[in-house]
Write a protein that holds these residues in place. Sequence first.
Motif, PDB file in Angstrom:
ATOM      1  N   MET A  48       0.969  -1.374   0.071  1.00 31.50           N
ATOM      2  CA  MET A  48      -0.120   0.109  -0.075  1.00 31.50           C
ATOM      3  C   MET A  48       0.919   1.241  -0.082  1.00 31.50           C
ATOM      4  O   MET A  48       1.784   1.336   0.886  1.00 31.50           O
ATOM      5  CB  MET A  48      -0.950  -0.139   1.231  1.00 31.50           C
ATOM      6  N   TYR A  49       0.537   2.059  -1.169  1.00 29.47           N
ATOM      7  CA  TYR A  49       1.590   3.197  -1.001  1.00 29.47           C
ATOM      8  C   TYR A  49       1.223   4.320  -0.455  1.00 29.47           C
ATOM      9  O   TYR A  49      -0.223   4.823  -0.417  1.00 29.47           O
ATOM     10  CB  TYR A  49       1.313   3.817  -2.527  1.00 29.47           C
ATOM     11  N   ASN A  50       2.062   4.809   0.768  1.00 28.70           N
ATOM     12  CA  ASN A  50       1.599   5.840   1.464  1.00 28.70           C
ATOM     13  C   ASN A  50       2.770   6.873   1.641  1.00 28.70           C
ATOM     14  O   ASN A  50       3.607   6.935   2.195  1.00 28.70           O
ATOM     15  CB  ASN A  50       1.440   5.303   3.119  1.00 28.70           C
ATOM     16  N   PRO A  51       2.641   7.994   0.696  1.00 27.68           N
ATOM     17  CA  PRO A  51       3.651   8.955   0.674  1.00 27.68           C
ATOM     18  C   PRO A  51       3.684  10.005   1.727  1.00 27.68           C
ATOM     19  O   PRO A  51       2.988  10.019   2.664  1.00 27.68           O
ATOM     20  CB  PRO A  51       3.121   9.914  -0.728  1.00 27.68           C
ATOM     21  N   LYS A  52       4.963  10.564   1.737  1.00 23.13           N
ATOM     22  CA  LYS A  52       5.386  11.378   3.126  1.00 23.13           C
ATOM     23  C   LYS A  52       5.305  12.719   2.358  1.00 23.13           C
ATOM     24  O   LYS A  52       5.743  12.982   1.162  1.00 23.13           O
ATOM     25  CB  LYS A  52       6.700  10.847   3.578  1.00 23.13           C
ATOM     26  N   TYR A  53       5.126  13.799   3.355  1.00 26.11           N
ATOM     27  CA  TYR A  53       5.071  15.121   3.120  1.00 26.11           C
ATOM     28  C   TYR A  53       5.614  15.834   4.055  1.00 26.11           C
ATOM     29  O   TYR A  53       5.673  15.341   5.128  1.00 26.11           O
ATOM     30  CB  TYR A  53       3.469  15.286   3.123  1.00 26.11           C
ATOM     31  N   LEU A  54       6.332  16.968   3.465  1.00 29.41           N
ATOM     32  CA  LEU A  54       6.959  18.018   4.473  1.00 29.41           C
ATOM     33  C   LEU A  54       6.304  19.042   4.595  1.00 29.41           C
ATOM     34  O   LEU A  54       5.930  19.608   3.605  1.00 29.41           O
ATOM     35  CB  LEU A  54       8.538  18.116   3.749  1.00 29.41           C
ATOM     36  N   HIS A  55       6.068  19.663   5.740  1.00 30.80           N
ATOM     37  CA  HIS A  55       5.389  21.001   5.954  1.00 30.80           C
ATOM     38  C   HIS A  55       6.405  21.641   5.882  1.00 30.80           C
ATOM     39  O   HIS A  55       7.389  21.709   6.534  1.00 30.80           O
ATOM     40  CB  HIS A  55       4.985  20.983   7.302  1.00 30.80           C
ATOM     41  N   ILE A  56       6.137  22.817   5.103  1.00 32.61           N
ATOM     42  CA  ILE A  56       7.480  23.841   4.599  1.00 32.61           C
ATOM     43  C   ILE A  56       7.863  24.490   5.629  1.00 32.61           C
ATOM     44  O   ILE A  56       8.971  24.887   5.718  1.00 32.61           O
ATOM     45  CB  ILE A  56       6.876  24.584   3.378  1.00 32.61           C
ATOM     46  N   GLU A  57       6.912  25.258   6.410  1.00 29.28           N
ATOM     47  CA  GLU A  57       7.319  26.009   7.764  1.00 29.28           C
ATOM     48  C   GLU A  57       8.005  25.458   8.580  1.00 29.28           C
ATOM     49  O   GLU A  57       8.863  25.679   9.341  1.00 29.28           O
ATOM     50  CB  GLU A  57       5.963  26.915   8.126  1.00 29.28           C
ATOM     51  N   SER A  58       7.261  24.292   9.022  1.00 29.92           N
ATOM     52  CA  SER A  58       7.669  23.738  10.581  1.00 29.92           C
ATOM     53  C   SER A  58       8.823  22.501  10.263  1.00 29.92           C
ATOM     54  O   SER A  58       9.521  22.177  11.373  1.00 29.92           O
ATOM     55  CB  SER A  58       6.357  23.094  11.190  1.00 29.92           C
ATOM     56  N   GLY A  59       8.840  21.980   9.068  1.00 26.10           N
ATOM     57  CA  GLY A  59       9.580  20.998   8.627  1.00 26.10           C
ATOM     58  C   GLY A  59       9.486  19.643   9.184  1.00 26.10           C
ATOM     59  O   GLY A  59       9.874  18.664   9.165  1.00 26.10           O
ATOM     60  N   GLU A  60       7.871  19.569   9.766  1.00 26.52           N
ATOM     61  CA  GLU A  60       7.635  18.323  10.213  1.00 26.52           C
ATOM     62  C   GLU A  60       7.154  17.308   8.907  1.00 26.52           C
ATOM     63  O   GLU A  60       6.726  17.707   7.922  1.00 26.52           O
ATOM     64  CB  GLU A  60       6.035  18.592  10.873  1.00 26.52           C
ATOM     65  N   ILE A  61       7.436  16.196   9.192  1.00 22.78           N
ATOM     66  CA  ILE A  61       7.281  15.134   8.252  1.00 22.78           C
ATOM     67  C   ILE A  61       5.969  14.331   8.724  1.00 22.78           C
ATOM     68  O   ILE A  61       5.964  13.599   9.701  1.00 22.78           O
ATOM     69  CB  ILE A  61       8.300  14.321   7.849  1.00 22.78           C
ATOM     70  N   ILE A  62       5.212  14.131   7.752  1.00 22.91           N
ATOM     71  CA  ILE A  62       3.919  13.131   7.927  1.00 22.91           C
ATOM     72  C   ILE A  62       3.924  12.235   6.710  1.00 22.91           C
ATOM     73  O   ILE A  62       4.399  12.436   5.665  1.00 22.91           O
ATOM     74  CB  ILE A  62       2.684  14.051   8.155  1.00 22.91           C
ATOM     75  N   ASP A  63       2.960  11.411   6.831  1.00 22.89           N
ATOM     76  CA  ASP A  63       2.672  10.610   5.876  1.00 22.89           C
ATOM     77  C   ASP A  63       0.998  10.652   5.438  1.00 22.89           C
ATOM     78  O   ASP A  63       0.171  11.321   6.504  1.00 22.89           O
ATOM     79  CB  ASP A  63       2.807   8.941   5.972  1.00 22.89           C
ATOM     80  N   ALA A  64       0.278  10.303   4.424  1.00 21.40           N
ATOM     81  CA  ALA A  64      -0.954  10.554   4.182  1.00 21.40           C
ATOM     82  C   ALA A  64      -2.011   9.935   4.942  1.00 21.40           C
ATOM     83  O   ALA A  64      -2.826  10.429   5.350  1.00 21.40           O
ATOM     84  CB  ALA A  64      -1.117  10.449   2.390  1.00 21.40           C
ATOM     85  N   LEU A  65      -1.596   8.664   5.361  1.00 18.26           N
ATOM     86  CA  LEU A  65      -2.506   7.971   6.130  1.00 18.26           C
ATOM     87  C   LEU A  65      -2.565   8.537   7.619  1.00 18.26           C
ATOM     88  O   LEU A  65      -3.762   8.822   8.090  1.00 18.26           O
ATOM     89  CB  LEU A  65      -1.864   6.387   6.304  1.00 18.26           C
ATOM     90  N   SER A  66      -1.318   8.709   8.183  1.00 16.35           N
ATOM     91  CA  SER A  66      -1.494   9.433   9.468  1.00 16.35           C
ATOM     92  C   SER A  66      -2.403  10.840   9.693  1.00 16.35           C
ATOM     93  O   SER A  66      -3.169  11.098  10.407  1.00 16.35           O
ATOM     94  CB  SER A  66      -0.209   9.492  10.284  1.00 16.35           C
ATOM     95  N   TYR A  67      -1.886  11.628   8.628  1.00 16.03           N
ATOM     96  CA  TYR A  67      -2.434  12.935   8.511  1.00 16.03           C
ATOM     97  C   TYR A  67      -4.076  12.712   8.633  1.00 16.03           C
ATOM     98  O   TYR A  67      -4.579  13.420   9.260  1.00 16.03           O
ATOM     99  CB  TYR A  67      -2.002  13.668   7.301  1.00 16.03           C
ATOM    100  N   LYS A  68      -4.527  12.017   7.593  1.00 13.96           N
ATOM    101  CA  LYS A  68      -5.998  11.887   7.338  1.00 13.96           C
ATOM    102  C   LYS A  68      -6.561  11.085   8.572  1.00 13.96           C
ATOM    103  O   LYS A  68      -7.802  11.763   8.992  1.00 13.96           O
ATOM    104  CB  LYS A  68      -6.534  11.241   6.017  1.00 13.96           C
ATOM    105  N   LYS A  69      -6.084  10.095   9.070  1.00  9.49           N
ATOM    106  CA  LYS A  69      -6.801   9.295  10.048  1.00  9.49           C
ATOM    107  C   LYS A  69      -6.756  10.072  11.301  1.00  9.49           C
ATOM    108  O   LYS A  69      -7.711  10.264  12.092  1.00  9.49           O
ATOM    109  CB  LYS A  69      -5.812   8.054  10.234  1.00  9.49           C
TER     110      LYS A  69
END
Length: 69
Positions: free
Chosen positions: A1-22
């Motif tokens: 299951m593809y779950n991409p990671k994203y970088l919050h531009i201002e804070s530098g926090e890294i999240i993935d799509a599943l955790s964010y939406k869940k």
Amino acid sequence: MYNPKYLHIESGEIIDALSYKKDTFMEIREYLLSVGEIEPTESIPSDEEFIEAGIEELDGDWEYRKITP
């Protein structure tokens, strides 16, 4: 299951799509349960559905940049 990671531009926090939406969904669900808008037995989407929704939301948000293809 593809779950991409994203970088919050201002804070530098890294999240993935599943955790964010869940996490977002569960916060909203908790509130709706507390005010009686939904029943505790109402179904919760699958991880796949969370990932799809998370990708759609994060890809359209200028504050996040995808860091995995």
